[in-house]
Design a protein around this motif. Sequence first.
Motif, PDB file in Angstrom:
ATOM      1  N   LYS A 153       0.838  -1.196   0.000  1.00 35.19           N
ATOM      2  CA  LYS A 153       0.000   0.000   0.000  1.00 35.19           C
ATOM      3  C   LYS A 153       0.875   1.249   0.000  1.00 35.19           C
ATOM      4  O   LYS A 153       0.635   2.198  -0.756  1.00 35.19           O
ATOM      5  N   ILE A 154       1.898   1.241   0.831  1.00 38.24           N
ATOM      6  CA  ILE A 154       2.819   2.377   0.897  1.00 38.24           C
ATOM      7  C   ILE A 154       3.507   2.584  -0.455  1.00 38.24           C
ATOM      8  O   ILE A 154       3.591   3.704  -0.969  1.00 38.24           O
ATOM      9  N   LEU A 155       3.979   1.494  -1.050  1.00 37.13           N
ATOM     10  CA  LEU A 155       4.721   1.590  -2.312  1.00 37.13           C
ATOM     11  C   LEU A 155       3.825   2.019  -3.462  1.00 37.13           C
ATOM     12  O   LEU A 155       4.279   2.698  -4.392  1.00 37.13           O
ATOM     13  N   SER A 156       2.566   1.627  -3.404  1.00 38.28           N
ATOM     14  CA  SER A 156       1.641   2.001  -4.477  1.00 38.28           C
ATOM     15  C   SER A 156       1.378   3.497  -4.525  1.00 38.28           C
ATOM     16  O   SER A 156       0.933   4.028  -5.547  1.00 38.28           O
ATOM     17  N   GLU A 157       1.671   4.185  -3.435  1.00 38.79           N
ATOM     18  CA  GLU A 157       1.416   5.618  -3.360  1.00 38.79           C
ATOM     19  C   GLU A 157       2.643   6.467  -3.689  1.00 38.79           C
ATOM     20  O   GLU A 157       2.571   7.695  -3.706  1.00 38.79           O
ATOM     21  N   LEU A 158       3.782   5.811  -3.964  1.00 40.14           N
ATOM     22  CA  LEU A 158       4.999   6.557  -4.291  1.00 40.14           C
ATOM     23  C   LEU A 158       4.925   7.119  -5.703  1.00 40.14           C
ATOM     24  O   LEU A 158       4.417   6.469  -6.621  1.00 40.14           O
ATOM     25  N   SER A 159       5.441   8.303  -5.889  1.00 40.58           N
ATOM     26  CA  SER A 159       5.441   8.921  -7.213  1.00 40.58           C
ATOM     27  C   SER A 159       6.547   8.334  -8.081  1.00 40.58           C
ATOM     28  O   SER A 159       7.565   7.825  -7.575  1.00 40.58           O
ATOM     29  N   LYS A 160       6.366   8.428  -9.383  1.00 44.14           N
ATOM     30  CA  LYS A 160       7.394   7.976 -10.315  1.00 44.14           C
ATOM     31  C   LYS A 160       8.675   8.771 -10.131  1.00 44.14           C
ATOM     32  O   LYS A 160       9.781   8.250 -10.283  1.00 44.14           O
ATOM     33  N   GLU A 161       8.519  10.056  -9.802  1.00 48.10           N
ATOM     34  CA  GLU A 161       9.689  10.917  -9.604  1.00 48.10           C
ATOM     35  C   GLU A 161      10.538  10.440  -8.430  1.00 48.10           C
ATOM     36  O   GLU A 161      11.774  10.393  -8.514  1.00 48.10           O
ATOM     37  N   LEU A 217      14.915  -8.156 -13.010  1.00 48.30           N
ATOM     38  CA  LEU A 217      14.401  -7.151 -13.941  1.00 48.30           C
ATOM     39  C   LEU A 217      13.188  -6.506 -13.294  1.00 48.30           C
ATOM     40  O   LEU A 217      12.230  -7.179 -12.934  1.00 48.30           O
ATOM     41  N   SER A 218      13.250  -5.207 -13.132  1.00 48.95           N
ATOM     42  CA  SER A 218      12.325  -4.493 -12.257  1.00 48.95           C
ATOM     43  C   SER A 218      10.948  -4.248 -12.855  1.00 48.95           C
ATOM     44  O   SER A 218      10.773  -4.133 -14.064  1.00 48.95           O
ATOM     45  N   MET A 219       9.976  -4.158 -11.952  1.00 47.45           N
ATOM     46  CA  MET A 219       8.624  -3.761 -12.305  1.00 47.45           C
ATOM     47  C   MET A 219       8.627  -2.263 -12.626  1.00 47.45           C
ATOM     48  O   MET A 219       9.530  -1.532 -12.214  1.00 47.45           O
ATOM     49  N   PRO A 220       7.625  -1.779 -13.334  1.00 48.55           N
ATOM     50  CA  PRO A 220       7.584  -0.359 -13.681  1.00 48.55           C
ATOM     51  C   PRO A 220       7.298   0.556 -12.495  1.00 48.55           C
ATOM     52  O   PRO A 220       7.440   1.772 -12.607  1.00 48.55           O
ATOM     53  N   SER A 221       6.902   0.011 -11.363  1.00 48.84           N
ATOM     54  CA  SER A 221       6.640   0.836 -10.172  1.00 48.84           C
ATOM     55  C   SER A 221       6.845  -0.003  -8.924  1.00 48.84           C
ATOM     56  O   SER A 221       6.873  -1.233  -8.975  1.00 48.84           O
ATOM     57  N   GLY A 222       7.026   0.683  -7.795  1.00 52.70           N
ATOM     58  CA  GLY A 222       7.087  -0.010  -6.512  1.00 52.70           C
ATOM     59  C   GLY A 222       8.411  -0.624  -6.126  1.00 52.70           C
ATOM     60  O   GLY A 222       8.516  -1.261  -5.077  1.00 52.70           O
ATOM     61  N   GLU A 223       9.460  -0.434  -6.923  1.00 51.05           N
ATOM     62  CA  GLU A 223      10.773  -0.951  -6.560  1.00 51.05           C
ATOM     63  C   GLU A 223      11.855  -0.208  -7.335  1.00 51.05           C
ATOM     64  O   GLU A 223      11.573   0.480  -8.318  1.00 51.05           O
ATOM     65  N   ILE A 224      13.098  -0.368  -6.866  1.00 53.77           N
ATOM     66  CA  ILE A 224      14.238   0.266  -7.531  1.00 53.77           C
ATOM     67  C   ILE A 224      14.398  -0.308  -8.935  1.00 53.77           C
ATOM     68  O   ILE A 224      14.388  -1.515  -9.140  1.00 53.77           O
ATOM     69  N   ILE A 237      10.679   7.389  -7.154  1.00 48.15           N
ATOM     70  CA  ILE A 237      11.304   6.119  -7.495  1.00 48.15           C
ATOM     71  C   ILE A 237      12.483   6.341  -8.435  1.00 48.15           C
ATOM     72  O   ILE A 237      13.535   5.709  -8.294  1.00 48.15           O
ATOM     73  N   SER A 238      12.332   7.254  -9.379  1.00 42.01           N
ATOM     74  CA  SER A 238      13.410   7.546 -10.319  1.00 42.01           C
ATOM     75  C   SER A 238      14.636   8.105  -9.613  1.00 42.01           C
ATOM     76  O   SER A 238      15.773   7.684  -9.862  1.00 42.01           O
ATOM     77  N   VAL A 239      14.411   9.070  -8.705  1.00 42.96           N
ATOM     78  CA  VAL A 239      15.524   9.674  -7.967  1.00 42.96           C
ATOM     79  C   VAL A 239      16.212   8.630  -7.092  1.00 42.96           C
ATOM     80  O   VAL A 239      17.446   8.524  -7.066  1.00 42.96           O
ATOM     81  N   GLN A 240      15.409   7.849  -6.372  1.00 40.68           N
ATOM     82  CA  GLN A 240      15.986   6.835  -5.494  1.00 40.68           C
ATOM     83  C   GLN A 240      16.712   5.749  -6.290  1.00 40.68           C
ATOM     84  O   GLN A 240      17.747   5.222  -5.850  1.00 40.68           O
ATOM     85  N   SER A 241      16.192   5.416  -7.460  1.00 40.91           N
ATOM     86  CA  SER A 241      16.847   4.411  -8.298  1.00 40.91           C
ATOM     87  C   SER A 241      18.226   4.895  -8.734  1.00 40.91           C
ATOM     88  O   SER A 241      19.197   4.121  -8.751  1.00 40.91           O
ATOM     89  N   SER A 242      18.330   6.171  -9.089  1.00 40.23           N
ATOM     90  CA  SER A 242      19.620   6.726  -9.508  1.00 40.23           C
ATOM     91  C   SER A 242      20.637   6.670  -8.373  1.00 40.23           C
ATOM     92  O   SER A 242      21.800   6.294  -8.578  1.00 40.23           O
ATOM     93  N   ILE A 243      20.194   7.034  -7.172  1.00 37.90           N
ATOM     94  CA  ILE A 243      21.096   7.033  -6.014  1.00 37.90           C
ATOM     95  C   ILE A 243      21.530   5.611  -5.665  1.00 37.90           C
ATOM     96  O   ILE A 243      22.719   5.326  -5.457  1.00 37.90           O
ATOM     97  N   ALA A 244      20.568   4.685  -5.604  1.00 40.21           N
ATOM     98  CA  ALA A 244      20.878   3.304  -5.249  1.00 40.21           C
ATOM     99  C   ALA A 244      21.781   2.653  -6.294  1.00 40.21           C
ATOM    100  O   ALA A 244      22.729   1.926  -5.952  1.00 40.21           O
ATOM    101  N   THR A 245      21.515   2.921  -7.564  1.00 39.49           N
ATOM    102  CA  THR A 245      22.336   2.344  -8.626  1.00 39.49           C
ATOM    103  C   THR A 245      23.766   2.836  -8.525  1.00 39.49           C
ATOM    104  O   THR A 245      24.723   2.046  -8.620  1.00 39.49           O
TER     105      THR A 245
END
Length: 252
Positions: free
Chosen positions: A17-25, A54-61, A27-35
């Motif tokens: 539920k928490i992850l479903s409410e995260l914005s694409k922005e 291979l990642s889902m389009p939302s809800g994960e890095i 997730i994108s920023v966090q993905s860049s930092i984690a990568t």
Amino acid sequence: MATLQTAKKELRSKLRKILSELSKESISVQSSIATRNLLSLPEYEAAKRLSVYLSMPSGEISTAAVVHDAFSKGKQVYVPYLHKTDPSATATQGRSSVMEMLALRSLEDYELLQADKWGIPSLDADSIASRKNCLGGYGVAGTAQPDSTSTGAEVETEAEGSGLDLIVVPGVAFDEQLRRLGHGKGYYDHYINRLTNKRNVEGNATMQKPYLVALALGEQLLPPNEKIPVAGHDWPVDALVIGDGRILTSTS
């Protein structure tokens, strides 16, 4: 056991539920930092053979940039493939489906993958028999041979070996003790057990446990006073790379 499974189910529901409410922005920023931080790990830099979810389009890095980087550095890249199996077989421990790690042939091969019903880039079933299995051989049984269209670059030699140096694992939630809550099917725990228990005809272990790295959005890390409910067969990770810039390791 019922209590443990109930606790896991409730935690998954809460996190989803928490992850479903995260914005694409976000997730994108966090993905860049984690990568960026994953690519800086000595274990990643040293890995010659690695597997990446291979990642889902939302809800994960997102792992797209990891795949691109790995190919740019000449690493061998393997990705998960789920298939049905005989649940009565001893090796599958009563499971109706198991996970294999099969090779991506090139960056172009990766970019041509089609999304499945969850939006995850997936291997074409027609290509499976000619893809290298990281446990040895080709295809899901590790015994098939590449078809006549395979190039010499795709044919694995004994010198290249088998196994994995590093696995980038997904998860729903994590805690500061590096425990991981998966999606509920146990594919990764079962696979890691298979890999580390693989033995030769003399009964000696043939593969070392790969370094396990999880990528997590900041929202997937539980507060310090909370713990992931785990069973004895649940594998913790060796490092947790978080989208807020933190890296937690088993030695930190």
